[in-house]
Design an enzyme around this catalytic site. Structure first.
Site, PDB file in Angstrom:
ATOM      1  N   LEU A  82      69.352  24.559 -14.740  1.00  0.00           N
ATOM      2  CA  LEU A  82      70.142  25.391 -15.643  1.00  0.00           C
ATOM      3  C   LEU A  82      69.649  26.824 -15.682  1.00  0.00           C
ATOM      4  CD1 LEU A  82      70.503  22.952 -18.684  1.00  0.00           C
ATOM      5  CD2 LEU A  82      72.221  23.478 -16.948  1.00  0.00           C
ATOM      6  N   GLY A  83      68.368  27.046 -15.449  1.00  0.00           N
ATOM      7  CA  GLY A  83      67.821  28.392 -15.507  1.00  0.00           C
ATOM      8  C   GLY A  83      66.319  28.352 -15.345  1.00  0.00           C
ATOM      9  N   ASP A  92      60.404  37.293 -27.809  1.00  0.00           N
ATOM     10  CA  ASP A  92      61.109  37.327 -26.527  1.00  0.00           C
ATOM     11  C   ASP A  92      62.613  37.138 -26.729  1.00  0.00           C
ATOM     12  OD1 ASP A  92      61.252  37.691 -23.802  1.00  0.00           O
ATOM     13  OD2 ASP A  92      60.908  35.592 -23.318  1.00  0.00           O
ATOM     14  N   PHE A  97      57.838  30.856 -18.018  1.00  0.00           N
ATOM     15  CA  PHE A  97      57.002  29.696 -18.307  1.00  0.00           C
ATOM     16  C   PHE A  97      57.498  28.417 -17.647  1.00  0.00           C
ATOM     17  CE2 PHE A  97      55.541  32.101 -22.169  1.00  0.00           C
ATOM     18  CZ  PHE A  97      54.240  32.243 -21.733  1.00  0.00           C
ATOM     19  N   GLY A  98      58.572  28.491 -16.858  1.00  0.00           N
ATOM     20  CA  GLY A  98      58.995  27.282 -16.166  1.00  0.00           C
ATOM     21  C   GLY A  98      60.489  27.214 -15.956  1.00  0.00           C
TER      22      GLY A  98
END
Length: 852
Positions: free
Chosen positions: A540-541, A659, A545-546
């Site tokens: 999905l994206g 963020d 961080f992962g």
């Protein structure tokens, strides 16, 4: 003094003179004779003989302007079919009259009014006219078909009338029976529908509709005059367009006429019913039928696939709700793989393997695509009566890329790219696309066989490597989780839960209200199965961080799995602290955490799956951006503000997100926003993580100056990020896209420039500019500029931001001009002393910026 004063007498006298001069009609009629008029003073109108249509003055929507128009008589709300002065409205508080002069000209003349509302003949200004003249007697008649006709009557024995002018030749946005939409093939003169500029402004808008000037029988809607926006497909010669699902309306009177150089469509309603075709301001054509009220019978384009060339050349569009899903035809691949993966399909697809005939070989065949809207730019071949003959014709022509045979249309060939190819939800036609023999199942090319064998060998090698790794990995799981008594118990829970992937273990936490809850703790195997072993097709994206994958649990519930990378810098204890933090935060505008996984070196978070993905997927996509109208965008803005307000004030923890950006705003099925990705969030009031004061992490462009330069973060850091996000939502452009625009570094400087030049409306996304509330958007721009001020001290806190956004009449301060210098911000400390604001300051010099 007598009540009938001198001033009143004078006004009455002038009004009488006005009436005598223009001979306003005193009774309802369908005809004007020379010297007669209808006016705004007495509200006189023309009504057709049988009371179907009415000609008079009307004011659209929320406008204050007036127009001379024709509408359906005694039907509410007014449905106009023609407007005379659409480009020159009658100003507010002005009188006007529509007069047939003795010379045979129909003139709309505007007057004026004084401050007391008494009509005065101050001046006569002609704002619209037919520009006709006749030496013979003329009459103006409103017919029961809705046509306003200016006739010159002959004095000879025949008594025939000559039409000097008629409204049907000057259509606006509405097509009714008797009108013609067509073209003169000799002169190129066209009869077009033209949309309104906006729902309240009938001036010519961005969309036109008419017959294809290139010679086909297709109807087109164009944007900005020349850009195709929608097309009907060819007329089948009997009852329908082949690019539109069949509608019985067409079989009851819609037909194509060719008379000499004239080619046009016209319409005759069945059983004298009332119906109209309307081209709306936003480019959508609707058909309305009247039965006690106006009912919308059909409209296009509404779904994304219905927009012209939604998937670019050689791309096949399929609907997924209102959104499009694009794929390349067999034998084709994306022209730009990067754009295609990002959901930008306008460049379309190109062949990856040349046709055999291009290499002077034989053996090309055809792939069949059923249920399609056939592509644009078809070449119709005459005197071909069967599909097999049409196929042979295409096979013998190497430049022919596809063919189709429709019984009522004939043989159609496509020699170039296949454009505007759309898979109908129902019905449609067969398209046969020419492909090289290597793509035919009956004759696999050796290169394909070799590629398949290689892929199989690679798969076996990877599978063996995975099994070996898994054997080693399992032997180390227990040692990896041996981090204390709690970790040992957690490891045992994992081992028990592995017996049933659908029954995750849990660990307990306490909510903000002191209630005890258990958060599901999934095994790695369970989530690997749910995501098809984290297959790239489920991705999905991704972030700093992962990666995030879509998955489905055995129960059928869809989930989003965030798999933290091994370099994320988070240990197990920090990860568990973050999990508990997210689990405790429960708000409609925050993404919901369903569970997590801590196993070996793996750390995963399981969230609710949101079908519309993230805000940036809509906002920065030229095709999808139009789906976000201003109302939807404003609701998203309000939702984000509510979510931040909960984090900063309403939650007992008081959290700074650090963020906030478009990709971290997820959208549910109702387009409600949910703030996500709390990997960098920090709690105020507890122990500070000192690492995050000297290693700045975040997204450049969204960071506040004091955080980017000195590592100082506070609730005002989130306010700054929200201001950037607000400007992106208004403009529909990324912050980074303004780099070096007019010598400004980013969207902030450019927005300030337009604001101080009083041209801030230029910031508004063109796709919403004509339909949004300009004052509301300008208010949001000013709030955004207050949020992105250089000094944190000057920025409003989120409760005030929320109030300023939602209040209709807020008293907003004036934003300060940004300095954009790399100055220190430690001087803010003195300004912030005594203020109730928690913040964190670096104890060491910032030496590293880590962008996400």
């Amino acid at each position: 003094m007598h009540p009938f004063s001198f001033s009143s007498s004078f006004a009455f006298f002038l009004s009488l003179i006005y009436s005598l001069c223009f001979l306003s009609l005193g009774a309802t009629t369908d005809t004007l004779n020379p010297g007669q008029s209808i006016s705004t003073i007495d509200g006189s109108t023309l009504v057709s003989e049988n009371g179907v249509f009415e000609l008079g003055f009307f004011t659209p929507g929320n406008s204050s302007n007036r127009y001379v128009a024709i509408w359906y008589h005694d039907i509410s709300p007014k449905a106009t079919i023609w407007i005379g002065n659409r480009e020159n409205p009658i100003p507010p508080n002005s009188s006007a009259s529509l007069t047939l002069t003795n010379s045979g000209n129909l003139e709309l003349v505007a007057g004026g009014a004084n401050g007391n509302g008494i009509i005065l003949v101050l001046s006569n200004v002609t704002i619209w006219a037919t520009n006709t003249s006749s030496l013979k007697s003329t009459t103006l008649t409103l017919s029961d078909e809705g046509n306003l006709i200016l006739n010159a009557t002959n004095s000879d024995a025949s008594g025939d009338n000559k039409v000097l002018w008629q409204s049907f030749d000057h259509m606006i946005d509405t097509f009714i029976q008797g009108m013609h939409v067509g073209i003169n093939t000799k002169t190129g003169e066209r009869q077009l529908l033209t949309s309104w500029r906006s729902p309240d402004d009938p001036a010519p808008g961005n969309f036109t509709m008419g017959l294809d000037p290139n010679g086909s029988t297709q109807l087109f809607i164009w944007k900005n005059g020349t850009i195709p926006y929608w097309r009907s497909g060819e007329w089948n010669g009997a009852s329908n367009f082949i690019g539109i699902p069949w509608r019985p309306l067409y079989s009851k009177g819609f037909y194509l006429v060719t008379e000499g150089n004239e080619k046009y469509y016209t319409y005759t309603a069945a059983n004298n019913s009332l119906s109209r075709f309307v081209l709306h301001w936003n480019g959508v054509e609707s058909i309305y039928l009247y039965k006690d009220q106006w009912d919308e019978f059909w409209h296009e384009p509404v779904k994304q696939c219905e927009v012209y060339a939604a998937c670019g050349p050689n791309g096949l569009c399929k609907n997924s709700g209102v959104l499009a899903s694009c794929s390349c035809l067999d034998g084709f691949e994306p022209k730009s793989d990067k754009e295609w993966k990002a959901g930008i399909w306008s460049s379309g697809c190109v062949r990856w393997a040349a046709l055999e005939c291009q290499q002077n070989k034989s053996g090309d065949g055809y792939k069949t695509i059923p249920g399609t809207k056939l592509p644009d730019h078809a070449v119709r071949v005459q005197n071909i009566g069967t599909s097999d003959t049409c196929r042979s014709y295409c096979s013998n022509n190497c430049s022919c890329n596809a063919y189709a045979f429709v019984q009522t249309v004939g043989c159609m060939l496509w020699n170039g790219d296949l454009i505007d190819l759309y898979h109908f939800d129902a019905d449609g036609y067969y398209l046969f696309v020419k492909v090289p023999a290597s793509l035919l199942d009956s004759n696999l090319h050796p290169a394909i066989i070799a590629g398949t064998v290689s892929a199989a060998l690679v798969f076996i090698l990877v599978a063996c490597t995975f099994l070996w790794w898994k054997f080693i990995h399992r032997s180390k799981v227990k040692d990896s989780l041996n981090i204390g008594a709690k970790s040992q118990q957690l490891s045992q829970d994992f081992l028990r839960s592995r017996q049933d992937f659908s029954s995750p273990s849990h660990f307990a936490y306490e909510s903000e209200e002191g209630q005890k809850f258990e958060l599901p703790l999934f095994t790695f195997d369970c989530l690997a199965i749910a995501t098809n072993n984290f297959d790239s097709s489920n991705k999905l994206g991704e972030g700093g961080f992962g990666l995030v994958y879509k998955g489905k649990l055995p129960s059928g519930e869809e989930i989003a799995v965030k798999r933290l990378s091994t370099t994320s810098g988070q240990g197990i204890e920090e990860f568990k602290t973050e999990v508990i933090l997210i689990a405790k935060l429960q708000h409609r505008n925050l993404v919901k955490l369903l569970g997590c996984c801590i196993q070996g070196g793996e750390k995963l978070l399981v969230y609710e799956y949101l079908p519309n993905k993230s805000l940036d997927a809509f906002l920065f996509d030229p095709l999808k951006r139009g789906l976000l109208n201003w109302k939807t965008r404003f609701n998203i803005i309000e939702g984000i503000a509510r979510g931040i307000l909960y984090l900063h004030r309403d939650s007992r923890l008081r959290v700074v997100h650090r963020d906030l950006k478009a990709s971290n705003i997820l959208l549910d099925k109702d387009m409600e926003p949910k703030i996500s990705d709390f990997g960098m969030a920090r709690i105020f009031g507890g122990d500070q993580n000192q690492e995050n004061t000297n290693r700045v992490v975040g997204t450049l462009g969204y960071m506040s100056p004091e955080y980017a330069m000195e590592g100082i973060f506070s609730v005002k850091s989130d306010v700054y990020s929200f201001g950037i996000l607000l400007l992106e939502i208004i403009t529909g452009e990324r912050n980074s896209s303004f780099h070096n625009k007019d010598d400004f570094l980013n969207i902030v400087g450019y927005a300030y420039k337009l604001w101080y030049e009083d041209t801030a409306s230029e910031l508004i996304d063109p796709t919403i500019k004509e339909t949004c509330s300009i004052p509301e958007v300008l208010r949001c721009i000013q709030v955004a500029l207050l949020c992105v001020q250089d000094l944190a001290y000057d920025r409003p806190e989120i409760p005030l931001v929320t109030k300023m956004i939602t209040s209709d009449n807020p008293r907003l301060p004036v934003p300060r001009w940004p300095t954009f210098t790399l100055q220190g911000y430690s001087s803010q400390e003195s300004a912030m002393k005594g203020r109730d604001e928690l913040h964190s300051v670096c104890d060491v010099t910032v030496t590293r910026l880590q962008g996400r």
